[in-house]
Design a protein around this motif. Structure first.
Motif, mmCIF file in Angstrom:
data_model
loop_
_atom_site.group_PDB
_atom_site.id
_atom_site.type_symbol
_atom_site.label_atom_id
_atom_site.label_comp_id
_atom_site.label_asym_id
_atom_site.label_seq_id
_atom_site.Cartn_x
_atom_site.Cartn_y
_atom_site.Cartn_z
ATOM 1 N N PHE A 44 0.863 -1.181 0.000
ATOM 2 C CA PHE A 44 0.000 0.000 0.000
ATOM 3 C C PHE A 44 0.894 1.224 0.000
ATOM 4 O O PHE A 44 2.066 1.140 0.344
ATOM 5 N N ARG A 45 0.313 2.338 -0.416
ATOM 6 C CA ARG A 45 1.078 3.576 -0.536
ATOM 7 C C ARG A 45 0.530 4.652 0.399
ATOM 8 O O ARG A 45 -0.669 4.669 0.697
ATOM 9 N N GLN A 46 1.429 5.515 0.815
ATOM 10 C CA GLN A 46 1.043 6.660 1.627
ATOM 11 C C GLN A 46 -0.065 7.419 0.905
ATOM 12 O O GLN A 46 0.005 7.654 -0.306
ATOM 13 N N GLY A 47 -1.120 7.783 1.639
ATOM 14 C CA GLY A 47 -2.228 8.536 1.077
ATOM 15 C C GLY A 47 -3.390 7.686 0.612
ATOM 16 O O GLY A 47 -4.496 8.187 0.439
ATOM 17 N N GLU A 48 -3.169 6.383 0.427
ATOM 18 C CA GLU A 48 -4.259 5.500 0.010
ATOM 19 C C GLU A 48 -5.185 5.205 1.187
ATOM 20 O O GLU A 48 -4.777 5.254 2.349
ATOM 21 N N GLU A 49 -6.420 4.865 0.852
ATOM 22 C CA GLU A 49 -7.368 4.433 1.875
ATOM 23 C C GLU A 49 -6.927 3.071 2.386
ATOM 24 O O GLU A 49 -6.516 2.210 1.621
ATOM 25 N N GLY A 50 -7.007 2.883 3.691
ATOM 26 C CA GLY A 50 -6.611 1.615 4.287
ATOM 27 C C GLY A 50 -7.766 0.953 5.001
ATOM 28 O O GLY A 50 -8.414 1.570 5.841
ATOM 29 N N VAL A 56 2.751 -10.663 8.932
ATOM 30 C CA VAL A 56 3.778 -11.260 8.081
ATOM 31 C C VAL A 56 3.935 -12.740 8.420
ATOM 32 O O VAL A 56 4.201 -13.098 9.570
ATOM 33 N N ILE A 57 3.767 -13.582 7.402
ATOM 34 C CA ILE A 57 4.021 -15.020 7.541
ATOM 35 C C ILE A 57 5.480 -15.303 7.211
ATOM 36 O O ILE A 57 6.166 -16.038 7.914
ATOM 37 N N SER A 58 5.947 -14.706 6.116
ATOM 38 C CA SER A 58 7.348 -14.870 5.718
ATOM 39 C C SER A 58 7.781 -13.630 4.939
ATOM 40 O O SER A 58 6.960 -12.930 4.355
ATOM 41 N N GLY A 59 9.082 -13.385 4.952
ATOM 42 C CA GLY A 59 9.627 -12.215 4.272
ATOM 43 C C GLY A 59 9.732 -11.020 5.203
ATOM 44 O O GLY A 59 9.525 -11.129 6.414
ATOM 45 N N ARG A 60 10.069 -9.883 4.612
ATOM 46 C CA ARG A 60 10.210 -8.643 5.377
ATOM 47 C C ARG A 60 9.562 -7.508 4.604
ATOM 48 O O ARG A 60 9.691 -7.431 3.389
ATOM 49 N N ILE A 61 8.914 -6.604 5.340
ATOM 50 C CA ILE A 61 8.250 -5.449 4.753
ATOM 51 C C ILE A 61 8.794 -4.194 5.410
ATOM 52 O O ILE A 61 8.895 -4.120 6.638
ATOM 53 N N LYS A 62 9.138 -3.227 4.578
ATOM 54 C CA LYS A 62 9.644 -1.951 5.092
ATOM 55 C C LYS A 62 8.507 -0.943 5.046
ATOM 56 O O LYS A 62 7.776 -0.846 4.060
ATOM 57 N N ILE A 63 8.365 -0.186 6.130
ATOM 58 C CA ILE A 63 7.414 0.922 6.199
ATOM 59 C C ILE A 63 8.239 2.188 6.053
ATOM 60 O O ILE A 63 9.224 2.390 6.775
ATOM 61 N N HIS A 64 7.837 3.039 5.100
ATOM 62 C CA HIS A 64 8.660 4.218 4.835
ATOM 63 C C HIS A 64 7.813 5.376 4.330
ATOM 64 O O HIS A 64 6.702 5.198 3.828
ATOM 65 N N ILE A 84 -7.110 1.360 9.880
ATOM 66 C CA ILE A 84 -8.351 0.642 10.206
ATOM 67 C C ILE A 84 -9.133 1.390 11.282
ATOM 68 O O ILE A 84 -10.348 1.473 11.228
ATOM 69 N N PHE A 85 -8.415 1.933 12.254
ATOM 70 C CA PHE A 85 -9.097 2.567 13.376
ATOM 71 C C PHE A 85 -9.531 4.000 13.097
ATOM 72 O O PHE A 85 -10.597 4.412 13.527
ATOM 73 N N ASP A 86 -8.693 4.769 12.411
ATOM 74 C CA ASP A 86 -9.061 6.179 12.243
ATOM 75 C C ASP A 86 -9.623 6.498 10.857
ATOM 76 O O ASP A 86 -10.000 7.619 10.592
ATOM 77 N N THR A 87 -9.685 5.515 9.995
ATOM 78 C CA THR A 87 -10.205 5.658 8.623
ATOM 79 C C THR A 87 -9.601 6.848 7.883
ATOM 80 O O THR A 87 -10.230 7.423 7.013
ATOM 81 N N GLN A 88 -8.385 7.196 8.222
ATOM 82 C CA GLN A 88 -7.629 8.222 7.509
ATOM 83 C C GLN A 88 -6.749 7.527 6.474
ATOM 84 O O GLN A 88 -6.498 6.332 6.565
ATOM 85 N N PRO A 89 -6.261 8.276 5.501
ATOM 86 C CA PRO A 89 -5.364 7.670 4.503
ATOM 87 C C PRO A 89 -4.114 7.098 5.172
ATOM 88 O O PRO A 89 -3.700 7.537 6.253
ATOM 89 N N ARG A 90 -3.510 6.138 4.518
ATOM 90 C CA ARG A 90 -2.284 5.520 5.034
ATOM 91 C C ARG A 90 -1.232 6.599 5.247
ATOM 92 O O ARG A 90 -1.052 7.487 4.410
ATOM 93 N N SER A 91 -0.523 6.520 6.376
ATOM 94 C CA SER A 91 0.470 7.535 6.719
ATOM 95 C C SER A 91 1.851 7.227 6.151
ATOM 96 O O SER A 91 2.753 8.057 6.226
ATOM 97 N N ALA A 92 2.022 6.036 5.604
ATOM 98 C CA ALA A 92 3.317 5.626 5.057
ATOM 99 C C ALA A 92 3.073 4.568 3.979
ATOM 100 O O ALA A 92 1.945 4.098 3.798
ATOM 101 N N THR A 93 4.135 4.200 3.306
ATOM 102 C CA THR A 93 4.095 3.163 2.281
ATOM 103 C C THR A 93 4.694 1.887 2.851
ATOM 104 O O THR A 93 5.653 1.947 3.625
ATOM 105 N N ALA A 94 4.127 0.740 2.464
ATOM 106 C CA ALA A 94 4.662 -0.568 2.853
ATOM 107 C C ALA A 94 5.183 -1.251 1.599
ATOM 108 O O ALA A 94 4.424 -1.486 0.653
#
Length: 146
Positions: A44-50, A56-64, A84-94
């Motif tokens: 997902f990208r910063q600014g998108e609706e979440g 994570v089951i496997s691998g690594r994800i960076k939040i930036h 999920i809780f504040d229904t605001q756009p995503r604050s960062a990219t994963a």
């Protein structure tokens, strides 16, 4: 892909689901979708609706944010809860750092879970509070290194 038993055992060990009743974990594990992502994929990208959180089951994800890395999540860790809780756009990219598998819990599934077992919200609040403390520490360290 996890078998039903492996999925149950995995979900039971995830910090936000710990200390929850077994019957609840069985139902929760059964409704979560298992998703696969390639390397260097923006989940997902910063600014998108979440409307989902991920585990994570496997691998690594960076939040930036832009080129500034805020966190890296690996096996058993959850992320994406804020939107999920504040229904605001995503604050960062994963973005995946390698091929990843994740479980997805939607907002509707989470709200149903909280209604049935309010303890899950306390576990998520604890996780978010710990992350805020870690980010505050990073900000303080960044400020003293200038």
């Amino acid at each position: 892909m996890l078998t039903s038993v492996d999925r149950l055992l995995f979900v039971r060990r995830v910090p936000i689901f710990q200390e929850l009743r077994d019957d609840f974990i069985v139902r929760l594990a059964s409704v979560m979708d298992e998703l696969t992502f390639p390397n260097n994929h923006a989940m997902f990208r910063q600014g998108e609706e979440g409307r989902s959180l991920y585990v994570v089951i496997s691998g690594r994800i960076k939040i930036h944010v832009a080129d500034r890395q805020l966190a890296v999540f690996s096996k058993g860790e959850s992320f994406g809860e804020m939107a999920i809780f504040d229904t605001q756009p995503r604050s960062a990219t994963a973005t995946t750092l390698e091929p990843c598998e994740c479980l997805e819990l939607t907002q509707e599934q989470l709200y149903d879970a909280i209604e049935e077992t309010p303890e899950i919200s306390l576990n998520i609040i604890r996780t978010l509070s710990r992350r805020i403390r870690n980010l505050n520490q990073l900000i303080n360290e960044f400020g003293t290194n200038e």
